[in-house]
Design a protein around this motif. Structure first.
Motif, PDB file in Angstrom:
ATOM      1  N   ASP A 141      48.292  34.757  32.558  1.00 42.17           N
ATOM      2  CA  ASP A 141      49.133  35.079  31.399  1.00 42.17           C
ATOM      3  C   ASP A 141      49.223  36.584  31.198  1.00 42.17           C
ATOM      4  O   ASP A 141      50.314  37.131  30.962  1.00 42.17           O
ATOM      5  CB  ASP A 141      48.562  34.416  30.135  1.00 42.17           C
ATOM      6  N   ARG A 142      48.084  37.261  31.301  1.00 46.41           N
ATOM      7  CA  ARG A 142      48.087  38.716  31.131  1.00 46.41           C
ATOM      8  C   ARG A 142      48.887  39.402  32.234  1.00 46.41           C
ATOM      9  O   ARG A 142      49.571  40.406  32.000  1.00 46.41           O
ATOM     10  CB  ARG A 142      46.660  39.251  31.105  1.00 46.41           C
ATOM     11  N   LEU A 143      48.817  38.836  33.443  1.00 52.64           N
ATOM     12  CA  LEU A 143      49.560  39.417  34.565  1.00 52.64           C
ATOM     13  C   LEU A 143      51.057  39.339  34.322  1.00 52.64           C
ATOM     14  O   LEU A 143      51.795  40.309  34.560  1.00 52.64           O
ATOM     15  CB  LEU A 143      49.195  38.679  35.860  1.00 52.64           C
ATOM     16  N   THR A 144      51.516  38.191  33.838  1.00 47.97           N
ATOM     17  CA  THR A 144      52.962  38.031  33.605  1.00 47.97           C
ATOM     18  C   THR A 144      53.446  38.836  32.406  1.00 47.97           C
ATOM     19  O   THR A 144      54.650  39.067  32.267  1.00 47.97           O
ATOM     20  CB  THR A 144      53.306  36.546  33.386  1.00 47.97           C
ATOM     21  N   GLU A 145      52.529  39.255  31.544  1.00 48.67           N
ATOM     22  CA  GLU A 145      52.901  40.082  30.400  1.00 48.67           C
ATOM     23  C   GLU A 145      52.875  41.578  30.728  1.00 48.67           C
ATOM     24  O   GLU A 145      53.291  42.401  29.913  1.00 48.67           O
ATOM     25  CB  GLU A 145      51.945  39.806  29.233  1.00 48.67           C
ATOM     26  N   ASP A 146      52.391  41.913  31.922  1.00 45.84           N
ATOM     27  CA  ASP A 146      52.348  43.309  32.357  1.00 45.84           C
ATOM     28  C   ASP A 146      53.771  43.847  32.478  1.00 45.84           C
ATOM     29  O   ASP A 146      54.673  43.153  32.978  1.00 45.84           O
ATOM     30  CB  ASP A 146      51.632  43.394  33.714  1.00 45.84           C
TER      31      ASP A 146
END
Length: 263
Positions: free
Chosen positions: A223-228
């Motif tokens: 999730d954090r990766l896709t929000e980068d």
């Protein structure tokens, strides 16, 4: 040093040379990460790639923490030119990380001889930096190391100890243990000393709980990766690195979920 960062940082000049090469040509050698995304090899490459917003390819290695740390030692050792003192410090770091492993395993990790590892181990035990292990594990076989077995339970009759010592003399220097047939029948105590204990398994509920939390942590990382803010413009680069893993995970999770729901 901590985790899988087993080697000291590059010197300023070495770091500058590596940074210059990566900026000019990109990261040519993929970094190696554990199943949960922790870097096993390639800390400097990852750091430089992040600094310059460059793509950093990666490969995943499976194994226990000890096995991955051994891989980190092996990969780094092949790229570093170490003097005698640096090599002894590398051996010491390997011993501090996994003192329970056999001298032979630490020698394999660090490209040293068994006797050199034994010398460094003795120094660390003497200075109380690591505990003394009367039983050491050889991860390639799962057995107790022969050197450690020679110092096991004092309840073994002296005649059996003499036979064991004679049979295992200089064994640490051999690539494979010599085959030995004892003359006559050994006592039960000596036989037990040569039989490695079967490792105890943790309760399956504990394993399930641990894996469940690992799945949640991995999901949160995704999730954090896709929000980068770099995600959208790097989709084409990211796709081949994630798609296969995600498809395999979905297939496995779907199957297990169906089993849990009785379908």
């Amino acid at each position: 040093m901590s985790g899988y960062q087993v080697m000291p940082r590059l010197s300023a000049d070495e770091y500058a040379d590596l940074e210059s090469d990566i900026v000019a040509h990109g990261v040519m050698v993929p970094i190696t990460v554990s199943a949960d995304g922790v870097i096993v090899d390639g800390h400097h490459r990852d750091e430089i790639a992040r600094k310059h917003d460059l793509h950093c390819p990666r490969v995943t290695a499976d194994g226990s923490e000890s096995e991955l740390r051994g891989l980190a030692f092996s990969l780094n050792l092949n790229r570093r030119h170490l003097n005698r003192e640096q090599r002894r410090e590398l051996i010491a770091e390997s011993l501090r990380s996994d003192p329970q492993l056999s001298n032979r395993e630490h020698a394999r990790r660090t490209g040293a001889s068994d006797k050199t590892v034994g010398s460094v181990r003795d120094d660390l035990v003497e200075s109380a930096e690591i505990p003394h292990f009367s039983e050491r594990i050889d991860p390639r076989t799962g057995n107790l190391s022969q050197a450690a077995e020679r110092h096991r339970a004092t309840s073994i009759p002296q005649s059996d100890l003499d036979a064991l010592n004679a049979a295992t003399e200089d064994q640490d220097d051999d690539p494979e243990p010599p085959h030995w047939e004892p003359a006559g029948q050994m006592s039960p105590a000596a036989t037990q000393a040569l039989t490695p204990e079967k490792p105890k398994r943790t309760p399956i509920t504990d394993d399930a709980n641990r894996i469940g939390w690992e799945i949640r942590k991995t999901t949160e990382k995704l999730d954090r990766l896709t929000e980068d803010d770099r995600w959208t413009r790097n989709t084409e680069k990211v796709t081949p690195l994630l798609r296969g893993h995600l498809q395999e995970a979905i297939s496995t999770y779907t199957r297990i979920l169906a089993e849990l729901e009785g379908k």
